[in-house]
Scaffold this motif. Structure first.
Motif, PDB file in Angstrom:
ATOM      1  N   UNK A   1       0.829  -1.204   0.000  1.00 33.90           N
ATOM      2  CA  UNK A   1       0.000   0.000   0.000  1.00 33.90           C
ATOM      3  C   UNK A   1       0.864   1.254   0.000  1.00 33.90           C
ATOM      4  N   UNK A   2       1.919   1.249   0.795  1.00 32.19           N
ATOM      5  CA  UNK A   2       2.805   2.415   0.861  1.00 32.19           C
ATOM      6  C   UNK A   2       3.477   2.667  -0.482  1.00 32.19           C
ATOM      7  N   UNK A   3       3.865   1.590  -1.162  1.00 31.32           N
ATOM      8  CA  UNK A   3       4.507   1.741  -2.472  1.00 31.32           C
ATOM      9  C   UNK A   3       3.558   2.378  -3.478  1.00 31.32           C
ATOM     10  N   UNK A   4       2.277   2.006  -3.425  1.00 28.68           N
ATOM     11  CA  UNK A   4       1.296   2.596  -4.346  1.00 28.68           C
ATOM     12  C   UNK A   4       1.106   4.077  -4.045  1.00 28.68           C
ATOM     13  N   UNK A   5       0.983   4.431  -2.777  1.00 27.37           N
ATOM     14  CA  UNK A   5       0.803   5.840  -2.404  1.00 27.37           C
ATOM     15  C   UNK A   5       1.997   6.676  -2.848  1.00 27.37           C
ATOM     16  N   UNK A   6       3.200   6.128  -2.670  1.00 25.64           N
ATOM     17  CA  UNK A   6       4.392   6.879  -3.067  1.00 25.64           C
ATOM     18  C   UNK A   6       4.447   7.058  -4.587  1.00 25.64           C
ATOM     19  N   UNK A   7       4.109   6.005  -5.323  1.00 22.57           N
ATOM     20  CA  UNK A   7       4.122   6.103  -6.785  1.00 22.57           C
ATOM     21  C   UNK A   7       3.112   7.134  -7.265  1.00 22.57           C
ATOM     22  N   UNK A   8       1.961   7.236  -6.573  1.00 22.41           N
ATOM     23  CA  UNK A   8       0.951   8.234  -6.955  1.00 22.41           C
ATOM     24  C   UNK A   8       1.469   9.655  -6.809  1.00 22.41           C
ATOM     25  N   UNK A   9       2.405   9.864  -5.863  1.00 23.00           N
ATOM     26  CA  UNK A   9       2.859  11.219  -5.541  1.00 23.00           C
ATOM     27  C   UNK A   9       4.215  11.566  -6.136  1.00 23.00           C
ATOM     28  N   UNK A  10       5.078  10.571  -6.340  1.00 24.59           N
ATOM     29  CA  UNK A  10       6.434  10.840  -6.814  1.00 24.59           C
ATOM     30  C   UNK A  10       6.436  11.236  -8.283  1.00 24.59           C
ATOM     31  N   UNK A  11       7.444  11.994  -8.669  1.00 22.58           N
ATOM     32  CA  UNK A  11       7.582  12.387 -10.067  1.00 22.58           C
ATOM     33  C   UNK A  11       8.083  11.200 -10.880  1.00 22.58           C
ATOM     34  N   UNK A  12       7.351  10.893 -11.943  1.00 29.92           N
ATOM     35  CA  UNK A  12       7.757   9.829 -12.841  1.00 29.92           C
ATOM     36  C   UNK A  12       8.536  10.377 -14.013  1.00 29.92           C
ATOM     37  N   UNK A  13       8.987   9.515 -14.915  1.00 35.47           N
ATOM     38  CA  UNK A  13       9.727   9.968 -16.095  1.00 35.47           C
ATOM     39  C   UNK A  13       8.898  10.947 -16.916  1.00 35.47           C
ATOM     40  N   UNK A  14       9.492  12.072 -17.229  1.00 30.53           N
ATOM     41  CA  UNK A  14       8.818  13.069 -18.048  1.00 30.53           C
ATOM     42  C   UNK A  14       7.818  13.933 -17.306  1.00 30.53           C
ATOM     43  N   UNK A  15       7.670  13.740 -15.981  1.00 34.26           N
ATOM     44  CA  UNK A  15       6.714  14.544 -15.210  1.00 34.26           C
ATOM     45  C   UNK A  15       7.409  15.734 -14.556  1.00 34.26           C
ATOM     46  N   UNK A  16       6.664  16.786 -14.336  1.00 30.28           N
ATOM     47  CA  UNK A  16       7.165  18.002 -13.712  1.00 30.28           C
ATOM     48  C   UNK A  16       6.347  18.297 -12.465  1.00 30.28           C
TER      49      UNK A  16
ATOM     50  N   UNK B   1       5.276  20.981 -11.653  1.00 31.61           N
ATOM     51  CA  UNK B   1       4.266  21.979 -12.015  1.00 31.61           C
ATOM     52  C   UNK B   1       3.004  21.331 -12.572  1.00 31.61           C
ATOM     53  N   UNK B   2       3.107  20.085 -13.021  1.00 34.33           N
ATOM     54  CA  UNK B   2       1.957  19.430 -13.653  1.00 34.33           C
ATOM     55  C   UNK B   2       1.554  18.134 -12.960  1.00 34.33           C
ATOM     56  N   UNK B   3       2.270  17.723 -11.918  1.00 34.12           N
ATOM     57  CA  UNK B   3       1.951  16.464 -11.233  1.00 34.12           C
ATOM     58  C   UNK B   3       0.621  16.592 -10.510  1.00 34.12           C
ATOM     59  N   UNK B   4      -0.369  15.786 -10.931  1.00 30.86           N
ATOM     60  CA  UNK B   4      -1.720  15.877 -10.387  1.00 30.86           C
ATOM     61  C   UNK B   4      -1.893  14.970  -9.162  1.00 30.86           C
ATOM     62  N   UNK B   5      -2.878  15.313  -8.341  1.00 34.86           N
ATOM     63  CA  UNK B   5      -3.217  14.538  -7.148  1.00 34.86           C
ATOM     64  C   UNK B   5      -4.284  13.478  -7.401  1.00 34.86           C
ATOM     65  N   UNK B   6      -4.753  13.336  -8.636  1.00 32.43           N
ATOM     66  CA  UNK B   6      -5.941  12.528  -8.911  1.00 32.43           C
ATOM     67  C   UNK B   6      -5.782  11.077  -8.478  1.00 32.43           C
ATOM     68  N   UNK B   7      -4.679  10.411  -8.819  1.00 30.85           N
ATOM     69  CA  UNK B   7      -4.506   9.006  -8.449  1.00 30.85           C
ATOM     70  C   UNK B   7      -4.366   8.847  -6.936  1.00 30.85           C
ATOM     71  N   UNK B   8      -3.580   9.722  -6.334  1.00 26.79           N
ATOM     72  CA  UNK B   8      -3.415   9.659  -4.879  1.00 26.79           C
ATOM     73  C   UNK B   8      -4.735   9.925  -4.178  1.00 26.79           C
ATOM     74  N   UNK B   9      -5.493  10.875  -4.689  1.00 32.74           N
ATOM     75  CA  UNK B   9      -6.769  11.196  -4.062  1.00 32.74           C
ATOM     76  C   UNK B   9      -7.709   9.997  -4.076  1.00 32.74           C
ATOM     77  N   UNK B  10      -7.792   9.282  -5.198  1.00 31.30           N
ATOM     78  CA  UNK B  10      -8.690   8.128  -5.282  1.00 31.30           C
ATOM     79  C   UNK B  10      -8.331   7.077  -4.235  1.00 31.30           C
ATOM     80  N   UNK B  11      -7.045   6.831  -4.045  1.00 33.54           N
ATOM     81  CA  UNK B  11      -6.628   5.834  -3.062  1.00 33.54           C
ATOM     82  C   UNK B  11      -6.805   6.334  -1.633  1.00 33.54           C
ATOM     83  N   UNK B  12      -6.511   7.610  -1.409  1.00 27.23           N
ATOM     84  CA  UNK B  12      -6.690   8.154  -0.062  1.00 27.23           C
ATOM     85  C   UNK B  12      -8.167   8.193   0.311  1.00 27.23           C
ATOM     86  N   UNK B  13      -9.039   8.445  -0.649  1.00 26.80           N
ATOM     87  CA  UNK B  13     -10.484   8.443  -0.380  1.00 26.80           C
ATOM     88  C   UNK B  13     -10.949   7.076   0.114  1.00 26.80           C
ATOM     89  N   UNK B  14     -10.411   5.997  -0.477  1.00 26.64           N
ATOM     90  CA  UNK B  14     -10.803   4.653  -0.032  1.00 26.64           C
ATOM     91  C   UNK B  14     -10.347   4.406   1.404  1.00 26.64           C
TER      92      UNK B  14
END
Length: 607
Positions: free
Chosen positions: A136-151, A153-166
């Motif tokens: 679970x911790x690995x998924x939360x971190x991946x939702x928030x960490x910058x991935x390849x090609x991400x900035x 300035x544009x990193x969204x909270x949408x994936x993290x929000x869906x998991x945190x809501x559950x």
């Protein structure tokens, strides 16, 4: 007219303005400016309610970006307590945000608005929960960490929000002491996982499957036995009971693979306060089925109605929550001490992912298994599968025709040395001559995991039907990938009959030329059991094959005019490999999951 300083208030009176923002907030023609200024509204509670509706709509419209402020706003919005603490080097820009609830806590380390660590923990130690924390911790971190090609300035909270809501939802429904909804979900996983391991062990004892890997057997159990429970998989926090998988016959496929589509059931908890039905409250246990799994002394009725092993399900005890300030009586408890105790106002909720499209009759069967009273749809089954375009003329009582062009790889001259298939165009036509009403089944409350196990044969039947129809008629930008050869260039499957020959046929072409298209007509009949009638040019006449999609997603050839009359002799193939029976031809459709490829294989074998 003199100019007015500042920006004018945003007004949502115009439906087009709200639509432009993607909002549907139903403010009854009350402007936001009016809310803020208090014009024509003196009731503070009513104004607050409407403002909350605006805020909720804006949250749905944009979740915000990953940043210190964005994370804190999200936690507050979900009702979690927030606390900032120094982290790492202890510098001003290096902080840790603690999001705390009744039962759990999420810690996020962030520096200069970039997250470099995230973890989940529970307030009380629990071996049942602790075994899943790392995933679970690995998924939360991946939702928030910058991935390849991400900035940042544009990193969204949408994936993290869906998991945190559950996580937050289970936390809000928990009652301390007495009910931990996280524990309840983990307990169901324990029982379903024990059942899944037993399924895999039984498959391993099958001598015809001796060459299959552990992952192959797990996928086979997922699709043909009692499903596969996965906790925190494919980027989603929570429990899913997977029951069907596209490309399930590939040697490289695993239960948690993201290749192809997967059909599953999300198991969560939900409030029962608004349910107009008799329900069984949530129970916390890991003993939903006996250690022996199978009943030793089943009843005669159970034996007569059984289609597989008779499982020995258990009934865990109900939960009575202790009195709280809200329900404690003024005069104290009664003689038994139970007056203020009450069952949990929470139920298990099963959500189908993706939603399953079935006929109204099948929907009633599914709802009956869960004791759920849901209104039936007035839409037709075919319109739910393939919605009619906006503005198109559509009469649900009349036959319907759909057309679609598809590319299909075909080996036209393999017996003459051809090694790469040609991409052949199919002109597919779908005819629905007798429309029936259908339903999109999205969720049902359940009282016991056995409710879900009872549904699996029906769910697989309609999942496979939808896959076959989508592969032939769903509009796509490019043709779907039909097969992926392994490192040796071979296609492999769990079906052993003429496996190598069919694998050669299925190998994908690269840069092949198109040949003349083949006309394939498909007639869909959905009641009382899904049937497809296939008609396509064959030799000097037309082939006509009637197939049923049965429970568990099994294919049965009901009638035809091209296969051999004798099952023992097999179909005549003019020397093109091993003779096949109708059952083996049906298995090929289950294997390739594609009507076009199946038609070309039949023509290749028999013409």
């Amino acid at each position: 007219m003199p100019s007015q300083p500042g920006n004018p208030p945003i007004n949502f009176d115009s439906p087009s303005a709200a639509a432009a923002l993607g909002l549907d907030i139903n403010l009854d023609n009350i402007s936001v400016g009016g809310l803020v200024g208090g014009a024509n509204r003196s009731d503070e509670d009513d104004r607050k309610k409407r403002m909350d509706a605006v805020i909720a709509a804006l949250w749905a419209f944009d979740t915000g970006r990953v940043s210190n402020d964005g994370l804190e706003r999200l936690a507050v919005h979900l009702g979690l307590e927030c606390l900032w603490e120094p982290a790492g080097t202890g510098t001003e820009n290096d902080k840790m945000l603690v999001m705390a609830g009744r039962t759990m806590c999420v810690e996020i380390s962030i520096k200069n608005h970039v997250v470099y660590h995230a973890s989940l923990s529970f307030n009380e130690p629990s071996p049942r929960l602790d075994k899943h924390i790392e995933k679970a911790s690995a998924i939360l971190f991946k939702d928030l960490a910058l991935g390849p090609g991400e900035s940042q300035l544009t990193k969204k909270l949408s994936k993290f929000r869906a998991n945190l809501e559950r996580l937050a939802m289970l936390d809000r429904l928990s009652v301390t002491p007495g009910l931990n909804c996280h524990e309840a979900i983990a307990g169901i996983w324990e029982s379903l996982e024990m059942l899944h391991r037993w399924d895999v062990q039984r498959l391993r004892e099958d001598s015809t499957l001796s060459g299959k890997s552990e992952e192959n057997l797990r996928v086979l159990a997922l699709c043909t036995r009692h499903g596969c429970p996965l906790m925190h998989a494919r980027g989603r926090i929570g429990l899913t009971l997977d029951y069907w998988k596209q490309y399930r016959n590939y040697r490289s496929t695993s239960v948690d693979s993201e290749e192809g589509n997967t059909w599953g059931i999300l198991i969560d908890c939900a409030s029962a306060s608004n349910m107009n039905m008799v329900y069984t409250p949530v129970r916390v246990s890991d003993k939903w089925i006996s250690p022996n799994l199978v009943k030793t002394n089943p009843t005669d009725d159970e034996i007569m109605s059984a289609t597989g092993p008779i499982l020995d399900w258990l009934e865990p005890p109900n939960i009575l929550l202790p009195p709280t300030e809200e329900n404690k009586p003024e005069t104290g408890l009664d003689m038994a001490g139970l007056t203020a105790s009450k069952p949990a106002d929470v139920v298990f909720m099963a959500t189908f992912n993706p939603p399953v499209i079935v006929t109204n009759g099948v929907a009633m069967e599914i709802y009956k298994m869960s004791a759920f009273n849901a209104p039936l749809s007035s839409s037709t089954f075919d319109n739910l599968l393939f919605p009619v375009g906006q503005g198109a003329n559509y009469d649900p009582s009349e036959p319907r025709v759909l057309k679609c062009m598809r590319e299909v790889p075909v080996l036209l001259g393999v017996h003459q040395g051809q090694t790469k298939p040609t991409l052949k165009l199919h002109n597919n036509t779908l005819l629905v001559d007798k429309p029936v009403y259908g339903q999109v089944v999205t969720h049902v409350p359940i009282s016991h995991p056995k409710d879900l196990i009872m549904m699996l044969p029906l769910l697989r039947q309609y999942a496979f039907l939808s896959l076959l129809l989508a592969n032939s008629f769903e509009q796509r930008e490019r043709a779907p990938t039909v097969s992926e050869p392994d490192a040796t260039g071979e296609y492999t499957s769990t079906l052993r009959t003429t496996e190598r020959e069919f694998g050669d046929f299925m190998s994908k072409a690269k840069g092949g030329n198109h040949s003349q298209h083949l006309k394939v007509d498909i007639v869909l009949s959905a009641h009382p059991i899904p049937r497809l009638q296939l008609v396509f040019p064959f030799r000097q006449t037309a082939a006509m094959i009637n197939i049923e999609i049965q429970l568990e997603g099994k294919v049965h050839i009901v009638s035809d005019n091209i296969f051999s009359e004798s099952e023992s002799e097999g179909s005549q193939s003019k020397g093109k490999g091993k003779l096949l029976t109708r059952k083996q031809f049906a298995e090929k459709l289950e294997l390739c999951e594609n009507i076009g490829i199946w038609v070309e294989f039949i023509k290749h074998k028999l013409e």
